[in-house]
Design a protein around this motif. Structure first.
Motif, PDB file in Angstrom:
ATOM      1  N   ILE A  78      -5.352  -0.491  -1.807  1.00  0.00           N
ATOM      2  CA  ILE A  78      -6.030  -1.549  -2.309  1.00  0.00           C
ATOM      3  C   ILE A  78      -6.753  -2.779  -1.398  1.00  0.00           C
ATOM      4  N   ILE A  79      -7.969  -2.605  -1.923  1.00  0.00           N
ATOM      5  CA  ILE A  79      -8.614  -4.341  -1.269  1.00  0.00           C
ATOM      6  C   ILE A  79      -8.758  -5.414  -2.170  1.00  0.00           C
ATOM      7  N   VAL A  80      -7.777  -6.485  -1.827  1.00  0.00           N
ATOM      8  CA  VAL A  80      -7.837  -7.223  -2.446  1.00  0.00           C
ATOM      9  C   VAL A  80      -8.543  -8.424  -1.959  1.00  0.00           C
ATOM     10  N   GLY A  81      -9.689  -9.699  -2.382  1.00  0.00           N
ATOM     11  CA  GLY A  81     -10.096 -10.291  -2.407  1.00  0.00           C
ATOM     12  C   GLY A  81     -10.289 -11.635  -3.509  1.00  0.00           C
ATOM     13  N   LYS A  82     -11.627 -12.193  -2.472  1.00  0.00           N
ATOM     14  CA  LYS A  82     -12.226 -13.224  -3.428  1.00  0.00           C
ATOM     15  C   LYS A  82     -13.706 -12.616  -3.626  1.00  0.00           C
ATOM     16  N   TYR A  83     -14.371 -13.878  -4.655  1.00  0.00           N
ATOM     17  CA  TYR A  83     -15.675 -13.728  -5.214  1.00  0.00           C
ATOM     18  C   TYR A  83     -15.863 -14.500  -5.780  1.00  0.00           C
ATOM     19  N   VAL A  84     -17.379 -15.037  -5.971  1.00  0.00           N
ATOM     20  CA  VAL A  84     -17.564 -16.513  -6.774  1.00  0.00           C
ATOM     21  C   VAL A  84     -17.444 -16.690  -7.518  1.00  0.00           C
ATOM     22  N   ASN A  85     -17.349 -15.735  -8.820  1.00  0.00           N
ATOM     23  CA  ASN A  85     -16.495 -15.582 -10.385  1.00  0.00           C
ATOM     24  C   ASN A  85     -15.112 -15.239 -10.182  1.00  0.00           C
ATOM     25  N   GLY A  86     -14.186 -15.483  -9.002  1.00  0.00           N
ATOM     26  CA  GLY A  86     -12.961 -15.338  -8.633  1.00  0.00           C
ATOM     27  C   GLY A  86     -12.378 -13.849  -7.769  1.00  0.00           C
ATOM     28  N   THR A 136       5.809  -1.328  -3.400  1.00  0.00           N
ATOM     29  CA  THR A 136       3.909  -1.323  -1.980  1.00  0.00           C
ATOM     30  C   THR A 136       4.860  -1.842  -1.124  1.00  0.00           C
ATOM     31  N   GLU A 137       3.871  -1.089  -0.301  1.00  0.00           N
ATOM     32  CA  GLU A 137       3.764  -1.115   1.328  1.00  0.00           C
ATOM     33  C   GLU A 137       2.485  -1.622   2.277  1.00  0.00           C
ATOM     34  N   SER A 138       2.503  -2.092   3.963  1.00  0.00           N
ATOM     35  CA  SER A 138       1.841  -1.979   4.726  1.00  0.00           C
ATOM     36  C   SER A 138       1.153  -3.091   3.698  1.00  0.00           C
ATOM     37  N   ILE A 139       1.700  -3.672   3.243  1.00  0.00           N
ATOM     38  CA  ILE A 139       0.844  -5.226   2.660  1.00  0.00           C
ATOM     39  C   ILE A 139       0.450  -6.372   4.695  1.00  0.00           C
ATOM     40  N   LYS A 140      -1.456  -5.575   4.675  1.00  0.00           N
ATOM     41  CA  LYS A 140      -2.456  -6.802   5.559  1.00  0.00           C
ATOM     42  C   LYS A 140      -2.704  -7.312   5.129  1.00  0.00           C
ATOM     43  N   ARG A 141      -2.714  -9.302   5.863  1.00  0.00           N
ATOM     44  CA  ARG A 141      -3.291  -9.899   5.278  1.00  0.00           C
ATOM     45  C   ARG A 141      -5.272  -9.834   5.959  1.00  0.00           C
ATOM     46  N   ASN A 142      -5.659 -10.244   5.478  1.00  0.00           N
ATOM     47  CA  ASN A 142      -7.119 -10.884   6.182  1.00  0.00           C
ATOM     48  C   ASN A 142      -7.931 -12.175   5.709  1.00  0.00           C
ATOM     49  N   VAL A 143      -9.094 -12.213   6.326  1.00  0.00           N
ATOM     50  CA  VAL A 143      -9.921 -13.798   6.011  1.00  0.00           C
ATOM     51  C   VAL A 143      -9.867 -13.548   4.236  1.00  0.00           C
ATOM     52  N   ASP A 144     -10.295 -12.851   3.697  1.00  0.00           N
ATOM     53  CA  ASP A 144     -10.721 -12.917   2.428  1.00  0.00           C
ATOM     54  C   ASP A 144      -9.142 -12.016   1.548  1.00  0.00           C
ATOM     55  N   GLY A 145      -8.295 -11.681   1.735  1.00  0.00           N
ATOM     56  CA  GLY A 145      -7.192 -11.476   0.707  1.00  0.00           C
ATOM     57  C   GLY A 145      -6.545 -10.079   1.539  1.00  0.00           C
ATOM     58  N   PHE A 146      -6.329  -9.225   1.021  1.00  0.00           N
ATOM     59  CA  PHE A 146      -5.702  -8.421   1.535  1.00  0.00           C
ATOM     60  C   PHE A 146      -5.409  -7.184   1.647  1.00  0.00           C
ATOM     61  N   GLU A 147      -4.948  -6.299   1.702  1.00  0.00           N
ATOM     62  CA  GLU A 147      -4.706  -4.621   1.527  1.00  0.00           C
ATOM     63  C   GLU A 147      -3.550  -4.327   1.246  1.00  0.00           C
ATOM     64  N   ALA A 148      -3.248  -3.165   0.344  1.00  0.00           N
ATOM     65  CA  ALA A 148      -1.749  -2.577   0.501  1.00  0.00           C
ATOM     66  C   ALA A 148      -1.863  -1.579   0.245  1.00  0.00           C
ATOM     67  N   ASP A 149      -1.481  -0.661   0.272  1.00  0.00           N
ATOM     68  CA  ASP A 149      -0.524   0.850  -0.001  1.00  0.00           C
ATOM     69  C   ASP A 149       0.311   0.367  -1.168  1.00  0.00           C
ATOM     70  N   VAL A 150      -0.135   0.869  -2.385  1.00  0.00           N
ATOM     71  CA  VAL A 150       1.055   0.757  -4.214  1.00  0.00           C
ATOM     72  C   VAL A 150       0.665   2.485  -4.707  1.00  0.00           C
ATOM     73  N   PHE A 151       2.166   2.332  -4.575  1.00  0.00           N
ATOM     74  CA  PHE A 151       2.723   3.820  -5.236  1.00  0.00           C
ATOM     75  C   PHE A 151       3.648   3.369  -6.447  1.00  0.00           C
ATOM     76  N   GLY A 152       3.645   4.541  -8.104  1.00  0.00           N
ATOM     77  CA  GLY A 152       4.208   4.399  -9.132  1.00  0.00           C
ATOM     78  C   GLY A 152       4.107   6.031  -9.453  1.00  0.00           C
TER      79      GLY A 152
END
Length: 105
Positions: free
Chosen positions: A45-53, A22-38
């Motif tokens: 990717i953009i990862v966050g939370k919503y009412v169901n998880g 992973t590279e360039s992990i950036k936190r934000n108010v709702d979660g984070f963004e990152a670059d994933v390589f493999g």
């Protein structure tokens, strides 16, 4: 951050393990963004939370999916494999675990 991916179901031994990062992990108010390589893939990717998880979006691939806890390899891999090939689903689920372990999520 580097991590090891494992696909126990791979037919050939050389397909069972690979390195991801992973590279360039950036936190934000709702979660984070990152670059994933493999294994030749790159996912922003953009990862966050919503009412169901939790959720993950991969805008460049037109993919979005719910997630369990970020370190729930099995459930996340199963959900992601509905939208991605198994190698990319494993890579992304392992990336999420590595990020969680690093206490960035």
């Amino acid at each position: 951050m580097r991590f090891i991916c494992k696909n126990a179901d791979a037919e050939l031994p050389e397909g069972r393990f690979w390195e991801g990062r992973t590279e360039s992990i950036k936190r934000n108010v709702d979660g984070f963004e990152a670059d994933v390589f493999g294994r030749g893939s790159h996912m922003h990717i953009i990862v966050g939370k919503y009412v169901n998880g939790n959720y993950v979006c991969i805008p460049g691939w037109g993919v979005g999916s719910p997630l369990a806890a970020l370190d729930d390899r099995f459930w996340n891999r199963e959900q992601l494999s509905r939208h991605l090939g198994m190698v990319d689903a494993i890579t992304l689920s392992e990336a999420l675990c590595a990020i969680k372990k690093a206490e960035l999520a």
